[in-house]
Design a protein around this motif. Sequence first.
Motif, PDB file in Angstrom:
ATOM      1  N   GLY A 105      35.098  45.540  41.311  1.00  0.00           N
ATOM      2  CA  GLY A 105      34.099  44.498  41.126  1.00  0.00           C
ATOM      3  C   GLY A 105      34.567  43.350  40.258  1.00  0.00           C
ATOM      4  O   GLY A 105      35.766  43.145  40.049  1.00  0.00           O
ATOM      5  N   ASP A 106      33.618  42.614  39.730  1.00  0.00           N
ATOM      6  CA  ASP A 106      33.919  41.378  39.012  1.00  0.00           C
ATOM      7  C   ASP A 106      34.689  41.585  37.715  1.00  0.00           C
ATOM      8  O   ASP A 106      35.257  40.644  37.180  1.00  0.00           O
ATOM      9  CB  ASP A 106      32.626  40.619  38.705  1.00  0.00           C
ATOM     10  N   ALA A 147      32.859  42.894  46.047  1.00  0.00           N
ATOM     11  CA  ALA A 147      32.683  43.908  45.004  1.00  0.00           C
ATOM     12  C   ALA A 147      32.252  45.240  45.605  1.00  0.00           C
ATOM     13  O   ALA A 147      32.716  46.308  45.180  1.00  0.00           O
ATOM     14  CB  ALA A 147      31.652  43.429  43.987  1.00  0.00           C
ATOM     15  N   LYS A 185      34.916  36.361  43.598  1.00  0.00           N
ATOM     16  CA  LYS A 185      33.843  37.179  43.028  1.00  0.00           C
ATOM     17  C   LYS A 185      32.583  37.049  43.881  1.00  0.00           C
ATOM     18  O   LYS A 185      31.724  36.210  43.647  1.00  0.00           O
ATOM     19  CB  LYS A 185      33.566  36.748  41.585  1.00  0.00           C
TER      20      LYS A 185
END
Length: 207
Positions: free
Chosen positions: A176-177, A189, A184
Motif C-alpha cells: 500500500g501507500d 494498494a 498511490k
Amino acid sequence: TLCLAKSVIVASGKTPRRLNAPGEGKLTGRGVSYSLTTEGPLFHGKRVTVVGGGNSGVEACIDLSRICEDITLVQSGEKLTADKILVEKICKLENVKVLCNFEVVEIIGENKVEAITLRDKNSYNNFSVDAKGVFVRIGLEPNSAFVEGVLKLNPYKEIEVDYSCATSIPGIFAAGDVTNVPYKQIIIAAGEGAKAALAACEYVLNL
C-alpha cells in the motif's frame, strides 16, 4: 499484549500533511478538510480555500469549481508545480484565484471556519480571505515511524519492498501507500495487499 507471529504485513498507509497553523486542529472537521471526496459536496455554493499547488491541490480546485462559488488556491512556492495540462485548465476557470508565494498564517473561526489569514512572502503583509472551508492538499506522509530503524526506508520514509512485497527483513512484508511502490491508488494498494498476503503465506509454508 504480546502477539507472536511467523510473518507480518505492514499496511499502515499514509496521513495527510498538516499545515501546523493556528486554528487548524481546532477546526478540523469544522471546515478544515483533507478529503475532497467525502467533504467537498458540503461546500456547495460556498467560498473555499485550497492549500497546495501540486497535482492534488489543482485537481481539487478543478473539481470544486463545479460546485463552489469562489475558490482561492494558495501555493507557498513561486509557481504551481502541478502537471502542465492541469495548470492550463485551472487558468481558464473564472471562479478560481491563484495566489503563489503565499503562506497560511492562521485559520480563523470559533465553531467553524470563517476566514483564513495569508502572508505574502514577498512583502510580508498579512491579509484575510473569507472562506467557509479550507482544503489542505500538501501531500501525504507515510505512517512508518514505528518501523524506522527496523526496516529499510527510502528518503521519503517509505518502506522499501521488492516485487513480492518483501522488506529488508525476511518474514516482514509491506503493501500500500506506506511502501515505495509508485502510483498511490486504491486499486494498486489492494493488489499489493493481495500480493503481500500470498507472499507471506508462501513464506510461512516454507519455514
